[in-house]
Write a protein that holds these residues in place. Structure first.
Motif, short mmCIF file in Angstrom:
data_model
loop_
_atom_site.label_atom_id
_atom_site.label_comp_id
_atom_site.label_asym_id
_atom_site.label_seq_id
_atom_site.Cartn_x
_atom_site.Cartn_y
_atom_site.Cartn_z
N GLY A 189 8.56 -22.35 26.68
CA GLY A 189 8.12 -21.43 27.66
C GLY A 189 6.44 -21.41 27.76
N GLU A 207 7.26 -15.89 28.12
CA GLU A 207 8.35 -16.12 29.08
C GLU A 207 9.15 -17.48 28.28
N ALA A 208 10.43 -17.31 28.24
CA ALA A 208 11.24 -18.22 27.61
C ALA A 208 12.29 -18.82 28.22
N ALA A 209 12.96 -19.88 28.13
CA ALA A 209 14.11 -20.47 28.45
C ALA A 209 14.57 -21.45 27.54
N GLY A 213 10.38 -27.22 28.88
CA GLY A 213 9.82 -26.30 29.72
C GLY A 213 9.37 -26.46 31.33
N VAL A 216 10.62 -23.40 33.20
CA VAL A 216 9.77 -22.23 33.25
C VAL A 216 8.46 -22.35 33.77
N VAL A 223 13.57 -16.46 33.81
CA VAL A 223 13.39 -16.77 32.60
C VAL A 223 13.52 -15.25 31.79
N THR A 225 11.71 -12.52 29.73
CA THR A 225 10.07 -11.97 29.62
C THR A 225 10.03 -10.93 28.36
N LYS A 243 19.69 -17.48 32.91
CA LYS A 243 19.08 -18.74 33.06
C LYS A 243 20.46 -19.67 33.18
N LYS A 246 19.74 -25.61 31.77
CA LYS A 246 18.71 -26.06 31.06
C LYS A 246 18.21 -27.45 31.44
N GLU A 296 1.20 -23.08 26.62
CA GLU A 296 2.62 -23.47 26.63
C GLU A 296 3.19 -23.95 25.33
#
Length: 760
Positions: A189, A207-209, A213, A216, A223, A225, A243, A246, A296
């Protein structure tokens, strides 16, 4: 002796001139003891040696200086020529030898990321975000050399040349190349050590997934938050996104898109403890640089790594209405459509062709306005029209321009006389005789405000926009992006009141693309990296016919509101839509935060045909482009599952048109204005079905009508229905934020009380 290779642990911010901003930042973090995957930089000395050895450096310098960024054809030709010269130069033997030796130190056939690192990139003033080339999963010496050349060539891309000129950078481009060992991130993220939307510096936003990356930074999934207070750091709020998929590295070394089950898609990426640990790293990076950072990150086997950092370049730094007019002595009344008080001499105009008669600061009085009135409306102190409702053209444009406006005044053009001095109260819907002594001059745009701490929201708040001239001031507001960017007004600005098909017939397609690109870039640059959702043109025939040449291209319709408009137009006459798609592709080369929304979609087959045109356009294959549809026609509630299968990412409810079609009320009718109610139970039921359907199919949902701007209770209803975002007019941002925050708190309290209730 030239140094063609420099390892991260040898570098610092003092080395920007030879390793670029990205390389210097990776060196700084490595030397500070932060967890950075190992790597090295092919320095600018290697790049310049290649050009000098091949004898092309002087020719490249001259070509760059003479390139004209305002001439698209000439710019494309110049860029192609310069890139060919770099390709011809290749990699000199001494640089090749040094590169091969450094690569071997990373491991036999190691998978590496190869990233351009220009000497002006990732600095406090310029980011060059997404303009230079980046390659991942590069394996083998031959492939590495090929990608280094590709990075060198990207220093002479069209968008880079144009950006350098826009920033006043006329010196010879130099570029380094970062080679970094890849990590196969299970989670990844972006982390901001200040809120990039509001500028609030006591906050960290993560922010993350799942997976790599790309999803994102490219905005491909909704994502998670996480908003944290720097004091601690401590978690303030966690919003879990849906999500849908991926991206992982496949066995063949290429990226693979892996769908996620509903349970997986809605699972939190980070625990509170993990987010707080990541934020602690972010604080170390910010402390090292002394300024907020855009970082990042990736995670493998529970270990977090920092992949890149750069300063946040987008940190930002309404006028109140005059006293309301008196209730007594109203000359005319109507619907207050745009708040504010404006005074001046009356100018009654019957057609836009008479627009030149309006002097700046006069009060425009007209039967009704249409898009070709916009240049005239800009000069008015206030606007009054005989007909129209709260969502008519005059009302929408006036709110965008921040001009007081009254619509549906019925007899304004008969009662008000040229030269008469009046005051227009756009909130109360009254025109009174004389001037208000204390009335301030009309504000042309939103005044920038000091940045203040802003409470984070789980529901995204976007802003509606229609004109490029307001981009910078709107971007300074505490919003998450542009939820509705109306194409129509920008097209009118670009064409000066000429019908687009008339321009195309005269061979003016290139002119259209160039002018629209300039306007869009002003908006997308101001909001980077926040998303800007561009709604392609949705003129109605009665509006189009009034443009120069319009009578040759537009049919006469009795019911244009439900006639030849929106998606169906693109199928029957795709020329203008194709130019829009080309424009979007060119803008996204420089600012990939621009996305597309298709209006007034009635049926599945229309949408299929429209998406086919996109697939044949310059946008084809753009994996990070989000495709939205407007939900204005009630049939969308039925078709949502099919739209999702066609690859639609989001749905935005146009409550004005949806209300019109649910209740059978012409939204432009002053006579039926009291019937037009976006909070009618039938309309709310339709909205709830659309929101639920969007969530069930993995799409995000938004609403961009007038109701949330005017009615706080309606905004709360949307929050309780679970809408992903709300997009409001610029003057309603503060009120909307307060309403959304209050609604979210009440929902949490309701849930807590429910949990505490004893079970029978």
């Amino acid at each position: 002796m030239p140094q063609y290779i420099a390892w991260f642990d040898e570098l610092s911010k003092a080395d920007v001139s030879r390793v670029g901003g990205k390389g210097a930042n990776l060196g700084e973090m490595t030397r500070a003891g932060l967890p950075v995957p190992p790597g090295f930089v092919v320095t600018t000395e290697g790049f310049l040696a290649a050009l000098s050895d091949a004898g092309v450096r002087d020719e490249l310098r001259a070509a760059f200086v003479s390139a004209d960024p305002d001439d698209p054809a000439a710019l494309a030709a110049a860029s192609l020529r310069m890139r060919e010269l770099v390709e011809r130069a290749g990699v000199p033997s001494e640089v090749r030898t040094a590169l091969a030796g450094a690569y071997a130190r990373l491991g036999a056939d190691a998978a590496v990321a190869v990233r351009s690192s220009a000497t002006s990139e990732d600095t406090g003033a310029t980011s060059f975000a997404g303009m230079h080339e980046t390659f991942t999963n590069v394996v083998g010496e031959h492939a590495l050399i090929r990608r280094v050349i590709d990075c060198w060539k990207s220093a002479y891309g069209q968008r880079v040349i144009a950006y350098r000129r826009a920033e006043g950078m006329t010196e010879e481009p130099t570029i380094a190349v970062v080679v970094q060992k890849m990590i196969a991130s299970a989670r990844s993220g972006v982390m901001f050590t200040a809120d990039p939307a509001t500028g609030e510096r006591g906050t960290i936003v993560v922010e993350a997934a799942f997976g790599l990356g790309e999803v994102v930074v490219g905005g491909q999934v909704e994502v998670d938050t996480y908003v944290l207070a720097k004091d601690g750091p401590k978690m303030r709020s966690a919003r879990v996104g849906h999500k849908a998929f991926k991206i992982v590295r496949g066995a063949d070394g290429n990226d693979e898109k892996v769908p996620l089950s509903t349970g997986e898609a809605d699972r939190r990426v980070l625990s509170d403890a993990e987010a707080e640990a990541l934020a602690t790293m972010g604080l170390r990076v910010e402390a090292h640089y002394g300024t907020p950072q855009d970082i990042e990150w990736g995670e493998v086997d529970g270990v977090f790594s920092l992949l890149q950092t750069r300063p946040i370049t987008t940190l930002a730094g309404a006028s109140a209405d005059a006293a309301p007019a008196s209730d007594s002595g109203a000359l005319i009344t109507g619907l207050g459509a745009s708040p504010g008080v404006g005074s001046g001499a009356v100018r009654v105009l019957r057609t836009p062709g008479d627009g030149a008669k309006l002097q700046r600061g006069e009060v425009l009085v007209a039967p009704m306005t249409s898009p070709d009135w916009v240049p005239t409306m800009r000069r008015a102190a206030a606007i009054v029209t005989d007909s129209g409702g709260m969502t008519c053209h005059a009302a929408i444009v006036s709110r965008e321009l921040r001009i007081p406006c009254i619509v549906g005044a019925r007899e304004a053009t008969r009662v008000l006389r040229d030269g008469e001095l009046v005051t227009v109260d756009g909130r109360r819907g009254q025109v009174t005789e004389g001037l208000v002594p204390a009335a301030p001059p009309r504000v042309e745009a939103i005044a920038p405000r000091p940045v203040a701490a802003t409470e984070a929201l789980a529901t995204r708040l976007y802003v509606n926009l229609a004109m490029a001239e307001h981009a910078e001031t709107a971007a300074a507001l505490p919003v998450d992006g542009v939820g509705l960017l109306r194409a129509e007004f920008m097209i009118l600005d670009a064409l000066g009141g000429q019908h687009p098909r008339e321009l195309v017939a005269r061979g003016g397609g290139r002119e259209f693309v160039a002018k629209m690109r300039t306007q869009l870039l002003r908006i997308t640059r101001a909001f980077m990296p926040r998303p800007v959702v561009y709604r392609s043109y949705d003129f109605r025939t009665n509006e189009f016919r009034g443009l120069a040449g319009g009578e040759k291209h537009e049919p006469q319709e009795e019911n244009p509101m439900i006639g030849y408009r929106g998606c169906f137009r693109y199928i029957k006459d795709p020329a203008l839509f194709d130019l829009e798609l080309e424009t979007l592709a060119r803008v996204r080369e420089e600012t990939p935060n621009l996305h597309l929304m298709i209006p007034f979609v009635r049926t599945k087959w229309e949408l299929e045909r429209c998406l086919e045109r996109i697939a044949r356009s310059p946008l084809a294959g753009d994996r990070t482009l989000l495709r939205w549809v407007m939900a204005e026609v009630p049939s969308v509630a039925y078709w949502l599952p099919d739209y999702a299968k066609l690859g639609i990412d989001g749905v935005s409810i146009g409550s004005n048109d949806l209300t019109q079609l649910m209740l059978g009320v012409d939204r432009d009718s002053a006579t039926c204005a009291e019937l037009f109610d976006e909070s009618d139970p039938a309309v709310v039921d339709a909205i709830s079905r659309i929101i639920a359907g969007a969530r069930a199919t993995g799409m995000t949902s938004s609403l961009c009508g007038q109701a949330p701007s005017n009615h706080p209770a309606f905004a709360e209803t949307l929050v309780r229905l679970g809408i992903s975002s709300i997009s409001v007019n610029v003057d309603a941002v503060d009120a909307a934020r307060r309403t959304i925050a209050a609604a979210e708190k009440r929902m949490l309290l309701d849930a807590a009380r429910s949990a505490l209730q004893p079970r029978s």
